[in-house]
Design a protein around this motif. Structure first.
Motif, PDB file in Angstrom:
ATOM      1  N   GLN A 103      10.026  10.135 -43.006  1.00  0.00           N
ATOM      2  CA  GLN A 103       8.877   9.405 -42.460  1.00  0.00           C
ATOM      3  C   GLN A 103       7.708   9.301 -43.445  1.00  0.00           C
ATOM      4  O   GLN A 103       6.562   9.552 -43.110  1.00  0.00           O
ATOM      5  CB  GLN A 103       8.407  10.053 -41.156  1.00  0.00           C
ATOM      6  CG  GLN A 103       9.469  10.097 -40.060  1.00  0.00           C
ATOM      7  CD  GLN A 103      10.011   8.744 -39.684  1.00  0.00           C
ATOM      8  OE1 GLN A 103      11.125   8.393 -40.073  1.00  0.00           O
ATOM      9  NE2 GLN A 103       9.254   7.959 -38.951  1.00  0.00           N
ATOM     10  N   GLY A 104       8.018   8.915 -44.693  1.00  0.00           N
ATOM     11  CA  GLY A 104       6.984   8.687 -45.693  1.00  0.00           C
ATOM     12  C   GLY A 104       6.727   9.856 -46.619  1.00  0.00           C
ATOM     13  O   GLY A 104       6.007   9.715 -47.617  1.00  0.00           O
ATOM     14  N   PHE A 105       7.312  11.022 -46.335  1.00  0.00           N
ATOM     15  CA  PHE A 105       7.113  12.210 -47.162  1.00  0.00           C
ATOM     16  C   PHE A 105       8.094  12.268 -48.336  1.00  0.00           C
ATOM     17  O   PHE A 105       8.138  13.253 -49.073  1.00  0.00           O
ATOM     18  CB  PHE A 105       7.266  13.472 -46.305  1.00  0.00           C
ATOM     19  CG  PHE A 105       6.037  14.348 -46.305  1.00  0.00           C
ATOM     20  CD1 PHE A 105       4.836  13.891 -45.779  1.00  0.00           C
ATOM     21  CD2 PHE A 105       6.074  15.632 -46.826  1.00  0.00           C
ATOM     22  CE1 PHE A 105       3.707  14.696 -45.771  1.00  0.00           C
ATOM     23  CE2 PHE A 105       4.960  16.446 -46.824  1.00  0.00           C
ATOM     24  CZ  PHE A 105       3.761  15.980 -46.299  1.00  0.00           C
ATOM     25  N   GLU A 106       8.859  11.211 -48.537  1.00  0.00           N
ATOM     26  CA  GLU A 106       9.925  11.221 -49.541  1.00  0.00           C
ATOM     27  C   GLU A 106       9.417  11.480 -50.955  1.00  0.00           C
ATOM     28  O   GLU A 106      10.063  12.210 -51.731  1.00  0.00           O
ATOM     29  CB  GLU A 106      10.697   9.897 -49.483  1.00  0.00           C
ATOM     30  CG  GLU A 106      11.651   9.755 -48.307  1.00  0.00           C
ATOM     31  CD  GLU A 106      10.975   9.330 -47.011  1.00  0.00           C
ATOM     32  OE1 GLU A 106      11.694   9.137 -46.010  1.00  0.00           O
ATOM     33  OE2 GLU A 106       9.735   9.187 -46.990  1.00  0.00           O
ATOM     34  N   CYS A 107       8.274  10.885 -51.329  1.00  0.00           N
ATOM     35  CA  CYS A 107       7.744  11.097 -52.681  1.00  0.00           C
ATOM     36  C   CYS A 107       7.409  12.567 -52.909  1.00  0.00           C
ATOM     37  O   CYS A 107       7.669  13.127 -53.977  1.00  0.00           O
ATOM     38  CB  CYS A 107       6.500  10.242 -52.921  1.00  0.00           C
ATOM     39  SG  CYS A 107       6.850   8.478 -53.113  1.00  0.00           S
ATOM     40  N   ARG A 108       6.835  13.202 -51.909  1.00  0.00           N
ATOM     41  CA  ARG A 108       6.466  14.610 -52.040  1.00  0.00           C
ATOM     42  C   ARG A 108       7.707  15.483 -52.149  1.00  0.00           C
ATOM     43  O   ARG A 108       7.708  16.495 -52.854  1.00  0.00           O
ATOM     44  CB  ARG A 108       5.605  15.032 -50.852  1.00  0.00           C
ATOM     45  CG  ARG A 108       4.338  14.193 -50.712  1.00  0.00           C
ATOM     46  CD  ARG A 108       3.402  14.755 -49.682  1.00  0.00           C
ATOM     47  NE  ARG A 108       2.434  13.763 -49.232  1.00  0.00           N
ATOM     48  CZ  ARG A 108       1.335  14.048 -48.570  1.00  0.00           C
ATOM     49  NH1 ARG A 108       1.052  15.301 -48.273  1.00  0.00           N
ATOM     50  NH2 ARG A 108       0.505  13.095 -48.189  1.00  0.00           N
ATOM     51  N   ILE A 109       8.755  15.088 -51.452  1.00  0.00           N
ATOM     52  CA  ILE A 109      10.016  15.834 -51.546  1.00  0.00           C
ATOM     53  C   ILE A 109      10.583  15.735 -52.953  1.00  0.00           C
ATOM     54  O   ILE A 109      11.042  16.737 -53.526  1.00  0.00           O
ATOM     55  CB  ILE A 109      11.022  15.322 -50.500  1.00  0.00           C
ATOM     56  CG1 ILE A 109      10.522  15.652 -49.091  1.00  0.00           C
ATOM     57  CG2 ILE A 109      12.399  15.924 -50.728  1.00  0.00           C
ATOM     58  CD1 ILE A 109      11.297  14.991 -47.980  1.00  0.00           C
ATOM     59  N   LEU A 110      10.552  14.533 -53.539  1.00  0.00           N
ATOM     60  CA  LEU A 110      11.032  14.366 -54.909  1.00  0.00           C
ATOM     61  C   LEU A 110      10.199  15.186 -55.885  1.00  0.00           C
ATOM     62  O   LEU A 110      10.739  15.794 -56.814  1.00  0.00           O
ATOM     63  CB  LEU A 110      11.005  12.888 -55.305  1.00  0.00           C
ATOM     64  CG  LEU A 110      12.025  11.963 -54.645  1.00  0.00           C
ATOM     65  CD1 LEU A 110      11.881  10.550 -55.197  1.00  0.00           C
ATOM     66  CD2 LEU A 110      13.454  12.463 -54.849  1.00  0.00           C
ATOM     67  N   GLU A 111       8.869  15.212 -55.691  1.00  0.00           N
ATOM     68  CA  GLU A 111       8.009  16.020 -56.556  1.00  0.00           C
ATOM     69  C   GLU A 111       8.362  17.499 -56.442  1.00  0.00           C
ATOM     70  O   GLU A 111       8.358  18.237 -57.438  1.00  0.00           O
ATOM     71  CB  GLU A 111       6.539  15.821 -56.181  1.00  0.00           C
ATOM     72  CG  GLU A 111       5.969  14.475 -56.588  1.00  0.00           C
ATOM     73  CD  GLU A 111       4.515  14.313 -56.155  1.00  0.00           C
ATOM     74  OE1 GLU A 111       3.850  15.340 -55.895  1.00  0.00           O
ATOM     75  OE2 GLU A 111       4.048  13.163 -56.065  1.00  0.00           O
ATOM     76  N   GLY A 112       8.674  17.940 -55.246  1.00  0.00           N
ATOM     77  CA  GLY A 112       9.035  19.335 -55.029  1.00  0.00           C
ATOM     78  C   GLY A 112      10.432  19.674 -55.477  1.00  0.00           C
ATOM     79  O   GLY A 112      10.823  20.845 -55.497  1.00  0.00           O
ATOM     80  N   MET A 113      11.192  18.663 -55.865  1.00  0.00           N
ATOM     81  CA  MET A 113      12.551  18.850 -56.343  1.00  0.00           C
ATOM     82  C   MET A 113      12.586  18.991 -57.859  1.00  0.00           C
ATOM     83  O   MET A 113      13.149  19.932 -58.401  1.00  0.00           O
ATOM     84  CB  MET A 113      13.408  17.657 -55.905  1.00  0.00           C
ATOM     85  CG  MET A 113      14.879  17.765 -56.214  1.00  0.00           C
ATOM     86  SD  MET A 113      15.749  16.252 -55.711  1.00  0.00           S
ATOM     87  CE  MET A 113      15.379  16.176 -53.952  1.00  0.00           C
ATOM     88  N   GLY A 114      11.956  18.045 -58.548  1.00  0.00           N
ATOM     89  CA  GLY A 114      11.952  18.059 -59.998  1.00  0.00           C
ATOM     90  C   GLY A 114      13.189  17.409 -60.595  1.00  0.00           C
ATOM     91  O   GLY A 114      14.245  17.341 -59.963  1.00  0.00           O
ATOM     92  N   SER A 115      13.065  16.945 -61.814  1.00  0.00           N
ATOM     93  CA  SER A 115      14.148  16.216 -62.476  1.00  0.00           C
ATOM     94  C   SER A 115      15.413  17.036 -62.684  1.00  0.00           C
ATOM     95  O   SER A 115      16.520  16.547 -62.434  1.00  0.00           O
ATOM     96  CB  SER A 115      13.648  15.662 -63.823  1.00  0.00           C
ATOM     97  OG  SER A 115      14.665  14.936 -64.461  1.00  0.00           O
TER      98      SER A 115
END
Length: 339
Positions: A264-276
Motif C-alpha cells: 500500500q505505497g510502502f514499497e520504496c521504503r521496503i526496498l531501501e530497507g533491503m539494500g542492493s
C-alpha cells in the motif's frame, strides 16, 4: 477520605493489571502495544527480539531467521489470546483443486466476501506458475510482504512445494491467517512462518489504519482511502512494529525465486530497507502498482528503483512497462531479475 483511598487503590490495581496484561499479550496478534518486540535481559545488556509465529518450522525456515528473532510455536494459545477477533469459516480451493477451511473476516470485507463466494482470490492464481517456472534449489523460499488474511499464502502452500515466509502487520489479519494455519495438516504447517510486523526503511512503531470494508487496504502511518467517503474506524487501528527486512531475515542465506509485495505505497521504503546485495537474491517480485498509494507515500519512483536493482518491469501478460510513473490506477505487475 476512605472512599478516595479505595478509589486510588482500585485505580492502582487496574494499572498493574493493564501492565501485566500488556506483557502477556505481546505474544498475541491482538495486542496493541509493542507486541512484536520483546526486550530480554542478557547480563547487563538488553537485546530487542522480533517475534515470529510458526507451528513446526523446518530447518530451512529457521536458517533464514535473523539473529534477534524468537519463534512462538503455540499458535492455538496465540489465537485464544485474541478472543476479540472472530472467524467466518469458508472453503478455500486452490488452482490445483485442493480445498481447506479458511478463516475470513465476519464483517463486510472485499477479499473475505470474494472467498466466501468464489472460494479463492484471483490475484493469487498466477503465483504458482511463476514459482514453478523458476529454477530452485534446497534454499529456495517464497516471501510474501503484506499477506492480508492469507489467500495467496494458502494458494502457494496448496499448489506448490514452496517454503513460505510471510509478513503481515495488522493484528486482525494475523488472527485470520493463523486461525487458518492452525487447521492445516502438519505437512503444510512445517513450510510456513509468519512475521507479525511491517517492513520499511527505519525501525519504528507506528499506527496501521485499515479501510472500512477493505482490510486489504491497510496503511502504515497514514490512512489512504479507496474512495472519498471511506473511513478508517478506530477499532481497525493498531500500534504495530516496523523493521528493515535485512534486520530480521538472512536473505544472504537463502534463494528467493519469488516475492509477492503488496504494501500500500510502502514499497520504496521496503526496498531501501533491503539494500542492493540482498535484492540480488530475489528473482521475481509480483506486486500491485497502485499509483494513489505510491504517490501518497512519496514512492513515485518505485519502478525506477526496481530497474536500478536490475529488474525488468512488465504487466502480467509480459508487456514491458517503460515509463517511470505510469498513470495506472491499479495494475498487477511483475519485476523479473535480468542479471
Amino acid at each position: 477520605m476512605k472512599l478516595k483511598n479505595k478509589i486510588k487503590k482500585k485505580g492502582f490495581l487496574f494499572l498493574i493489571f493493564a501492565f501485566f496484561f500488556g506483557k502477556i499479550s505481546f505474544l498475541s496478534p491482538g495486542s496493541i502495544n509493542l507486541e512484536q518486540a520483546n526486550k530480554l535481559e542478557n547480563g547487563s545488556k538488553e537485546i530487542e527480539k522480533t517475534l515470529v509465529f510458526a507451528v513446526s518450522p523446518n530447518p530451512l525456515l529457521l536458517k533464514a531467521l535473523g539473529s534477534n528473532v524468537l519463534v512462538k510455536k503455540n499458535i492455538p494459545e496465540v489465537i485464544s489470546q485474541s478472543s476479540q477477533f472472530k472467524c467466518s469459516w469458508a472453503s478455500f480451493t486452490s488452482t490445483n483443486n485442493k480445498t481447506i477451511d479458511f478463516c475470513t473476516h465476519p464483517f463486510k470485507d472485499i477479499v473475505s466476501g470474494h472467498i466466501r463466494r468464489k472460494h479463492r482470490w484471483p490475484d493469487c492464481d498466477i503465483l504458482p506458475q511463476i514459482w514453478n517456472n523458476e529454477k530452485k534449489n534446497e534454499t529456495s523460499i517464497y516471501i510474501e510482504i503484506g499477506a492480508n488474511i492469507g489467500s495467496c499464502v494458502m494458494e502457494m502452500l496448496l499448489s506448490t512445494d514452496a517454503n513460505i515466509i510471510a509478513f503481515e502487520p495488522h493484528p486482525m489479519n494475523q488472527f485470520n491467517l493463523l486461525s487458518t494455519v492452525a487447521k492445516l495438516p502438519k505437512e503444510y504447517k512445517s513450510r510456513f512462518l509468519l512475521y507479525p510486523i511491517g517492513l520499511g526503511n527505519v525501525k519504528m512503531n507506528t499506527t496501521i489504519y485499515s479501510a472500512q470494508n477493505n482490510m486489504g487496504n491497510s496503511n502504515l502511518g497514514k490512512f489512504i482511502e479507496d474512495y472519498g467517503s471511506q473511513t478508517s474506524k478506530k477499532e481497525l487501528q493498531f500500534q504495530v512494529h516496523v523493521d528493515l527486512i535485512k534486520n530480521v531475515l538472512r536473505l544472504d542465506e537463502i534463494n528467493v525465486p519469488l516475492m509477492k509485495m503488496d504494501a500500500q505505497g510502502f514499497e520504496c521504503r521496503i526496498l531501501e530497507g533491503m539494500g542492493s546485495p540482498q535484492a540480488k537474491k530475489i528473482k521475481n517480485i509480483k506486486f500491485e502498482y497502485a499509483k494513489k498509494w505510491l504517490d501518497n507515500q512519496n514512492c513515485e519512483d518505485f519502478l525506477p528503483r526496481l530497474r536500478n536493482f536490475d529488474f525488468k518491469v512488465t504487466l502480467q501478460n509480459g508487456k514491458e512497462v517503460l515509463t517511470d510513473n505510469p498513470n495506472f490506477k491499479l495494475k498487477e505487475m511483475i519485476a523479473k531479475k535480468q542479471k
